[in-house]
Motif scaffolding. Sequence first.
Motif, PDB file in Angstrom:
ATOM      1  N   MET A   1     126.961  25.468  49.406  1.00 49.97           N
ATOM      2  CA  MET A   1     127.298  25.724  47.784  1.00 49.97           C
ATOM      3  C   MET A   1     127.513  25.107  46.421  1.00 49.97           C
ATOM      4  O   MET A   1     127.046  25.108  45.617  1.00 49.97           O
ATOM      5  CB  MET A   1     128.782  26.584  47.915  1.00 49.97           C
ATOM      6  N   PHE A   2     128.271  23.721  47.450  1.00 54.44           N
ATOM      7  CA  PHE A   2     128.436  22.533  46.658  1.00 54.44           C
ATOM      8  C   PHE A   2     127.244  21.316  46.803  1.00 54.44           C
ATOM      9  O   PHE A   2     127.142  20.053  46.108  1.00 54.44           O
ATOM     10  CB  PHE A   2     129.378  21.904  46.947  1.00 54.44           C
ATOM     11  N   HIS A   3     126.088  21.494  47.599  1.00 55.26           N
ATOM     12  CA  HIS A   3     125.029  20.505  47.439  1.00 55.26           C
ATOM     13  C   HIS A   3     125.090  19.188  47.652  1.00 55.26           C
ATOM     14  O   HIS A   3     124.967  18.753  47.463  1.00 55.26           O
ATOM     15  CB  HIS A   3     124.105  19.992  46.411  1.00 55.26           C
ATOM     16  N   GLY A   4     126.428  18.784  48.843  1.00 52.99           N
ATOM     17  CA  GLY A   4     126.520  17.811  48.981  1.00 52.99           C
ATOM     18  C   GLY A   4     126.292  17.584  50.783  1.00 52.99           C
ATOM     19  O   GLY A   4     125.347  18.367  50.843  1.00 52.99           O
ATOM     20  N   ARG A   5     126.787  17.128  51.300  1.00 52.77           N
ATOM     21  CA  ARG A   5     126.255  16.395  52.721  1.00 52.77           C
ATOM     22  C   ARG A   5     126.413  17.471  53.666  1.00 52.77           C
ATOM     23  O   ARG A   5     127.394  16.782  54.171  1.00 52.77           O
ATOM     24  CB  ARG A   5     126.061  15.081  53.076  1.00 52.77           C
ATOM     25  N   ARG A   6     125.627  18.242  54.381  1.00 55.60           N
ATOM     26  CA  ARG A   6     126.405  18.794  55.525  1.00 55.60           C
ATOM     27  C   ARG A   6     127.448  18.093  56.904  1.00 55.60           C
ATOM     28  O   ARG A   6     127.775  19.104  57.006  1.00 55.60           O
ATOM     29  CB  ARG A   6     125.127  19.710  55.707  1.00 55.60           C
ATOM     30  N   SER A   7     125.551  17.839  56.925  1.00 51.84           N
ATOM     31  CA  SER A   7     126.889  16.714  58.401  1.00 51.84           C
ATOM     32  C   SER A   7     127.760  16.292  57.979  1.00 51.84           C
ATOM     33  O   SER A   7     129.003  16.226  58.864  1.00 51.84           O
ATOM     34  CB  SER A   7     126.139  15.518  58.830  1.00 51.84           C
ATOM     35  N   ILE A   8     128.361  15.818  57.064  1.00 52.14           N
ATOM     36  CA  ILE A   8     129.336  15.243  56.367  1.00 52.14           C
ATOM     37  C   ILE A   8     130.338  16.179  56.211  1.00 52.14           C
ATOM     38  O   ILE A   8     131.783  16.360  57.347  1.00 52.14           O
ATOM     39  CB  ILE A   8     129.734  14.249  55.181  1.00 52.14           C
ATOM     40  N   TRP A   9     129.844  17.587  55.874  1.00 49.23           N
ATOM     41  CA  TRP A   9     131.075  18.940  55.345  1.00 49.23           C
ATOM     42  C   TRP A   9     131.543  18.996  57.204  1.00 49.23           C
ATOM     43  O   TRP A   9     132.617  19.368  57.608  1.00 49.23           O
ATOM     44  CB  TRP A   9     130.014  20.171  54.533  1.00 49.23           C
ATOM     45  N   VAL A  10     130.290  19.341  57.545  1.00 49.94           N
ATOM     46  CA  VAL A  10     130.576  19.769  59.191  1.00 49.94           C
ATOM     47  C   VAL A  10     131.782  18.749  59.889  1.00 49.94           C
ATOM     48  O   VAL A  10     132.372  19.695  60.860  1.00 49.94           O
ATOM     49  CB  VAL A  10     129.020  20.218  59.651  1.00 49.94           C
ATOM     50  N   VAL A  11     130.809  18.004  59.791  1.00 49.53           N
ATOM     51  CA  VAL A  11     131.456  17.008  61.009  1.00 49.53           C
ATOM     52  C   VAL A  11     133.410  16.851  60.499  1.00 49.53           C
ATOM     53  O   VAL A  11     134.488  16.683  61.193  1.00 49.53           O
ATOM     54  CB  VAL A  11     131.239  15.054  61.112  1.00 49.53           C
TER      55      VAL A  11
END
Length: 180
Positions: A151-161
């Motif tokens: 949604m926020f065009h962030g780094r998926r790996s950072i958000w998930v981890v």
Amino acid sequence: MDRHRLVRPPALPMVLGVTDGILNALTLATGAVLRASGERLGPGLAVRVGIASCVTAAVTMFVADYAERRVGLVRASREINLVEPGALASTRLGVDVARESMLAAAVAAVASLVGACGPLLLGAALPGPVWLAPVLSVALLGVLGAVLATMFHGRRSIWVVGLLVAGVVVLVLGAVLDIA
């Protein structure tokens, strides 16, 4: 505002509610779930945790949102040089602010109820070990991280981890505190 436009629920109360619900479920239910060992997780615990989470999310969201909006009205009153700092807050704008804050609180409450009850009820319904419910809660945080990153065009790996680590920390805290 165009009355025919589709009204989308605000993102902050939804994200806060779901996250708060999951974290409340981990904090409040993990000890009871792990203590149950061979027993099945009952829906009663899920509902009790969900209600507690729902109420706290609603109150917290309303107070924070209303305070933020009222501060904005006071700031605007000062910027347009009104004699009374709270002049705008006592107008129709003040009523609108209260209504918008109540909507945000309602959205946060429902999202928190779903975030708290969902994984616990699913864990109770699925066959398997009793600790499946807390694991599902942590996994749901990881899924939320992926959705937010998209949604926020962030780094998926950072958000998930990041959310998975937060979930594991709260899971351990819930097991140590053993509240419910």
